[in-house]
Design a protein around this motif. Structure first.
Motif, PDB file in Angstrom:
ATOM      1  N   ALA A  67       0.838  -1.194   0.000  1.00  9.33           N
ATOM      2  CA  ALA A  67       0.000   0.000   0.000  1.00  9.33           C
ATOM      3  C   ALA A  67       0.872   1.242   0.000  1.00  9.33           C
ATOM      4  O   ALA A  67       1.980   1.234   0.532  1.00  9.33           O
ATOM      5  CB  ALA A  67      -0.903   0.004   1.235  1.00  9.33           C
ATOM      6  N   PRO A  68       0.408   2.352  -0.611  1.00 10.13           N
ATOM      7  CA  PRO A  68       1.207   3.580  -0.634  1.00 10.13           C
ATOM      8  C   PRO A  68       1.543   4.035   0.778  1.00 10.13           C
ATOM      9  O   PRO A  68       0.740   3.896   1.690  1.00 10.13           O
ATOM     10  CB  PRO A  68       0.262   4.584  -1.321  1.00 10.13           C
ATOM     11  N   ARG A  69       2.762   4.577   0.953  1.00 11.98           N
ATOM     12  CA  ARG A  69       3.181   5.065   2.265  1.00 11.98           C
ATOM     13  C   ARG A  69       2.216   6.140   2.742  1.00 11.98           C
ATOM     14  O   ARG A  69       1.883   7.080   2.015  1.00 11.98           O
ATOM     15  CB  ARG A  69       4.586   5.650   2.174  1.00 11.98           C
ATOM     16  N   GLY A  70       1.726   6.010   3.955  1.00 12.56           N
ATOM     17  CA  GLY A  70       0.799   6.988   4.496  1.00 12.56           C
ATOM     18  C   GLY A  70      -0.637   6.713   4.145  1.00 12.56           C
ATOM     19  O   GLY A  70      -1.535   7.389   4.607  1.00 12.56           O
ATOM     20  N   ALA A  71      -0.918   5.711   3.314  1.00 17.02           N
ATOM     21  CA  ALA A  71      -2.300   5.424   2.929  1.00 17.02           C
ATOM     22  C   ALA A  71      -3.021   4.702   4.052  1.00 17.02           C
ATOM     23  O   ALA A  71      -2.430   3.910   4.775  1.00 17.02           O
ATOM     24  CB  ALA A  71      -2.315   4.541   1.680  1.00 17.02           C
ATOM     25  N   PRO A  72      -4.321   4.966   4.231  1.00 16.39           N
ATOM     26  CA  PRO A  72      -5.048   4.277   5.287  1.00 16.39           C
ATOM     27  C   PRO A  72      -5.294   2.820   4.929  1.00 16.39           C
ATOM     28  O   PRO A  72      -5.709   2.495   3.828  1.00 16.39           O
ATOM     29  CB  PRO A  72      -6.361   5.057   5.376  1.00 16.39           C
ATOM     30  N   ILE A 110      -1.483  11.342   0.248  1.00 20.28           N
ATOM     31  CA  ILE A 110      -2.328  10.157   0.063  1.00 20.28           C
ATOM     32  C   ILE A 110      -2.504   9.961  -1.438  1.00 20.28           C
ATOM     33  O   ILE A 110      -2.567  10.933  -2.202  1.00 20.28           O
ATOM     34  CB  ILE A 110      -3.698  10.346   0.772  1.00 20.28           C
ATOM     35  N   SER A 111      -2.574   8.719  -1.886  1.00 19.00           N
ATOM     36  CA  SER A 111      -2.729   8.462  -3.311  1.00 19.00           C
ATOM     37  C   SER A 111      -4.155   8.803  -3.745  1.00 19.00           C
ATOM     38  O   SER A 111      -5.091   8.785  -2.921  1.00 19.00           O
ATOM     39  CB  SER A 111      -2.447   6.998  -3.631  1.00 19.00           C
ATOM     40  N   PRO A 112      -4.364   9.117  -5.023  1.00 18.16           N
ATOM     41  CA  PRO A 112      -5.726   9.427  -5.495  1.00 18.16           C
ATOM     42  C   PRO A 112      -6.722   8.315  -5.220  1.00 18.16           C
ATOM     43  O   PRO A 112      -7.864   8.583  -4.813  1.00 18.16           O
ATOM     44  CB  PRO A 112      -5.526   9.653  -6.993  1.00 18.16           C
ATOM     45  N   ALA A 113      -6.309   7.069  -5.409  1.00 13.06           N
ATOM     46  CA  ALA A 113      -7.239   5.959  -5.201  1.00 13.06           C
ATOM     47  C   ALA A 113      -7.615   5.834  -3.730  1.00 13.06           C
ATOM     48  O   ALA A 113      -8.788   5.607  -3.385  1.00 13.06           O
ATOM     49  CB  ALA A 113      -6.622   4.652  -5.703  1.00 13.06           C
ATOM     50  N   GLU A 116     -10.032   8.728  -2.683  1.00 11.19           N
ATOM     51  CA  GLU A 116     -11.428   8.504  -3.067  1.00 11.19           C
ATOM     52  C   GLU A 116     -12.056   7.389  -2.235  1.00 11.19           C
ATOM     53  O   GLU A 116     -13.225   7.490  -1.834  1.00 11.19           O
ATOM     54  CB  GLU A 116     -11.519   8.170  -4.562  1.00 11.19           C
ATOM     55  N   ALA A 117     -11.295   6.339  -1.959  1.00 15.19           N
ATOM     56  CA  ALA A 117     -11.827   5.247  -1.142  1.00 15.19           C
ATOM     57  C   ALA A 117     -12.156   5.726   0.271  1.00 15.19           C
ATOM     58  O   ALA A 117     -13.163   5.310   0.869  1.00 15.19           O
ATOM     59  CB  ALA A 117     -10.816   4.104  -1.089  1.00 15.19           C
ATOM     60  N   LEU A 118     -11.325   6.609   0.821  1.00 14.43           N
ATOM     61  CA  LEU A 118     -11.587   7.148   2.151  1.00 14.43           C
ATOM     62  C   LEU A 118     -12.862   7.987   2.159  1.00 14.43           C
ATOM     63  O   LEU A 118     -13.703   7.859   3.057  1.00 14.43           O
ATOM     64  CB  LEU A 118     -10.398   7.987   2.619  1.00 14.43           C
ATOM     65  N   LEU A 119     -13.034   8.844   1.155  1.00 14.65           N
ATOM     66  CA  LEU A 119     -14.248   9.648   1.082  1.00 14.65           C
ATOM     67  C   LEU A 119     -15.481   8.771   0.952  1.00 14.65           C
ATOM     68  O   LEU A 119     -16.515   9.022   1.592  1.00 14.65           O
ATOM     69  CB  LEU A 119     -14.166  10.610  -0.112  1.00 14.65           C
ATOM     70  N   PHE A 136     -10.493  19.434  -7.926  1.00 11.54           N
ATOM     71  CA  PHE A 136      -9.609  19.329  -9.089  1.00 11.54           C
ATOM     72  C   PHE A 136      -8.551  18.235  -8.924  1.00 11.54           C
ATOM     73  O   PHE A 136      -7.617  18.149  -9.715  1.00 11.54           O
ATOM     74  CB  PHE A 136      -8.952  20.687  -9.365  1.00 11.54           C
ATOM     75  N   ARG A 137      -8.732  17.382  -7.933  1.00  9.74           N
ATOM     76  CA  ARG A 137      -7.777  16.294  -7.709  1.00  9.74           C
ATOM     77  C   ARG A 137      -7.894  15.213  -8.770  1.00  9.74           C
ATOM     78  O   ARG A 137      -6.895  14.608  -9.158  1.00  9.74           O
ATOM     79  CB  ARG A 137      -7.992  15.685  -6.322  1.00  9.74           C
ATOM     80  N   ALA A 138      -9.097  14.950  -9.255  1.00 10.07           N
ATOM     81  CA  ALA A 138      -9.301  13.924 -10.287  1.00 10.07           C
ATOM     82  C   ALA A 138     -10.583  14.234 -11.042  1.00 10.07           C
ATOM     83  O   ALA A 138     -11.567  14.670 -10.431  1.00 10.07           O
ATOM     84  CB  ALA A 138      -9.376  12.535  -9.663  1.00 10.07           C
ATOM     85  N   PRO A 139     -10.606  14.018 -12.367  1.00  8.64           N
ATOM     86  CA  PRO A 139     -11.815  14.277 -13.153  1.00  8.64           C
ATOM     87  C   PRO A 139     -12.996  13.446 -12.638  1.00  8.64           C
ATOM     88  O   PRO A 139     -12.862  12.241 -12.403  1.00  8.64           O
ATOM     89  CB  PRO A 139     -11.416  13.848 -14.570  1.00  8.64           C
ATOM     90  N   GLY A 140     -14.121  14.111 -12.444  1.00 10.40           N
ATOM     91  CA  GLY A 140     -15.343  13.415 -12.051  1.00 10.40           C
ATOM     92  C   GLY A 140     -15.405  13.002 -10.599  1.00 10.40           C
ATOM     93  O   GLY A 140     -16.403  12.402 -10.163  1.00 10.40           O
ATOM     94  N   LEU A 141     -14.367  13.318  -9.812  1.00  9.37           N
ATOM     95  CA  LEU A 141     -14.321  12.872  -8.421  1.00  9.37           C
ATOM     96  C   LEU A 141     -15.501  13.413  -7.612  1.00  9.37           C
ATOM     97  O   LEU A 141     -16.178  12.663  -6.904  1.00  9.37           O
ATOM     98  CB  LEU A 141     -13.003  13.305  -7.776  1.00  9.37           C
ATOM     99  N   THR A 142     -15.746  14.705  -7.708  1.00  7.33           N
ATOM    100  CA  THR A 142     -16.813  15.303  -6.903  1.00  7.33           C
ATOM    101  C   THR A 142     -18.157  14.686  -7.236  1.00  7.33           C
ATOM    102  O   THR A 142     -18.956  14.382  -6.343  1.00  7.33           O
ATOM    103  CB  THR A 142     -16.859  16.824  -7.107  1.00  7.33           C
ATOM    104  N   ALA A 143     -18.419  14.489  -8.517  1.00  3.87           N
ATOM    105  CA  ALA A 143     -19.709  13.907  -8.925  1.00  3.87           C
ATOM    106  C   ALA A 143     -19.873  12.501  -8.376  1.00  3.87           C
ATOM    107  O   ALA A 143     -20.963  12.127  -7.920  1.00  3.87           O
ATOM    108  CB  ALA A 143     -19.818  13.909 -10.446  1.00  3.87           C
ATOM    109  N   ARG A 144     -18.800  11.721  -8.409  1.00  2.28           N
ATOM    110  CA  ARG A 144     -18.883  10.346  -7.893  1.00  2.28           C
ATOM    111  C   ARG A 144     -19.133  10.336  -6.385  1.00  2.28           C
ATOM    112  O   ARG A 144     -19.972   9.575  -5.883  1.00  2.28           O
ATOM    113  CB  ARG A 144     -17.600   9.567  -8.226  1.00  2.28           C
ATOM    114  N   VAL A 145     -18.407  11.173  -5.668  1.00  2.00           N
ATOM    115  CA  VAL A 145     -18.590  11.229  -4.219  1.00  2.00           C
ATOM    116  C   VAL A 145     -19.977  11.769  -3.889  1.00  2.00           C
ATOM    117  O   VAL A 145     -20.664  11.269  -2.989  1.00  2.00           O
ATOM    118  CB  VAL A 145     -17.504  12.094  -3.560  1.00  2.00           C
TER     119      VAL A 145
END
Length: 273
Positions: A67-72, A110-113, A116-119, A136-145
């Motif tokens: 897992a990425p360093r610092g990722a939950p 934190i990684s983008p993936a 988004e998983a945390l949100l 603006f972190r990732a295209p379509g992120l706000t709509a998905r969340v």
């Protein structure tokens, strides 16, 4: 402009109605210290508490394998959801959950993936009333969340932070419009001024956006130069402003005890015109 309701009764807060609501961030790294901060914020009678999860030591718990360093990890997410439940119960008012990433001035990467998983876990976990999404972190992120959040009765604050400069007025308006049109309930922008003219640029954009966009907005000019944007938030269209109880979490953040009387005075003077 439409309004946005956070929480239930008691503790219900309506953004976009009345004077700007006060939001106090909690930045402690342990649950015990967070609960102490939460109690102080509640005693100071803020309207909303914001939990800055990027400061929370529990989110880094035991990352598995590669897992990425610092990722939950799953254990880290569990500790976050448990803490959110405790904080909501202690606050007696809406809880806004925010993971401010290092790229936008936060305390942790934190990684983008994983972000988004945390949100997604936060909105489905039932412990918060609103989540912050870096639009603006990732295209379509706000709509998905937002789709998942609204199904769970959770509000979404789409945000953008620039700690280096203040964009031109047209770009500020475009960013706020993009956030408001993404499915978010509130659009927030915070920028760092280099001169007083930058503060005026942000305030002019804030005023126009509040008249032309359907979603409530929050616009902050940071640092000492930008204090007027916090004190006169309502006069320039912001539905809320951030204040400190104890240590400030952002440059130029004003103690709640000093800010709240000013907000009320501005509102009274404006209504008397």
């Amino acid at each position: 402009m439409r309004t946005v309701t956070l929480g239930g009764v008691p503790g219900r807060v309506v953004l976009g109605e009345g004077i700007p609501k006060t939001i106090v961030p909690l930045t402690a790294s342990s649950l015990e210290a967070l609960l102490a901060e939460c109690a102080a914020a509640a005693a100071a009678e803020c309207d909303i508490v914001e939990w800055r999860i990027d400061h929370f030591a529990g989110f880094r718990a035991a990352p598995p394998g590669d897992a990425p360093r610092g990722a939950p990890s799953s254990g880290g997410v569990d500790s976050i959801l448990e803490a959110a439940s405790h904080l909501t119960a202690a606050a007696g008012r809406p809880l806004l959950a925010t993971f401010r990433t290092a790229s936008e001035g936060g305390a942790s990467a934190i990684s983008p993936a994983e972000y988004e998983a945390l949100l997604d876990a936060l909105v489905r976990g039932g412990g918060v009333q609103a989540v912050d999404v870096e639009h603006f972190r990732a295209p379509g992120l706000t709509a998905r969340v937002a789709e998942a959040a609204h199904a769970a009765g959770v509000a979404v604050v789409a945000s953008y932070h620039d700690f280096g400069a203040t964009p031109p007025r047209e770009r500020i308006l475009a960013r706020l419009a993009a956030m408001a049109g993404s499915g978010a309930d509130v659009a927030k922008i915070a920028c760092m001024p280099k001169r007083m003219e930058d503060v005026l640029t942000l305030l002019a954009a804030s005023s126009e956006a509040s008249r032309t966009l359907d979603a409530p907005i929050i616009a902050v000019s940071m640092g000492p130069l930008g204090v007027i944007s916090r004190a006169a938030a309502g006069q320039f269209g912001s539905c809320a402003t951030f204040a400190a109880v104890g240590e400030a979490s952002a440059p130029g953040q004003v103690p709640l005890a000093e800010l709240e009387p000013v907000l009320r005075s501005f509102a009274r003077w404006s209504s008397a015109r």
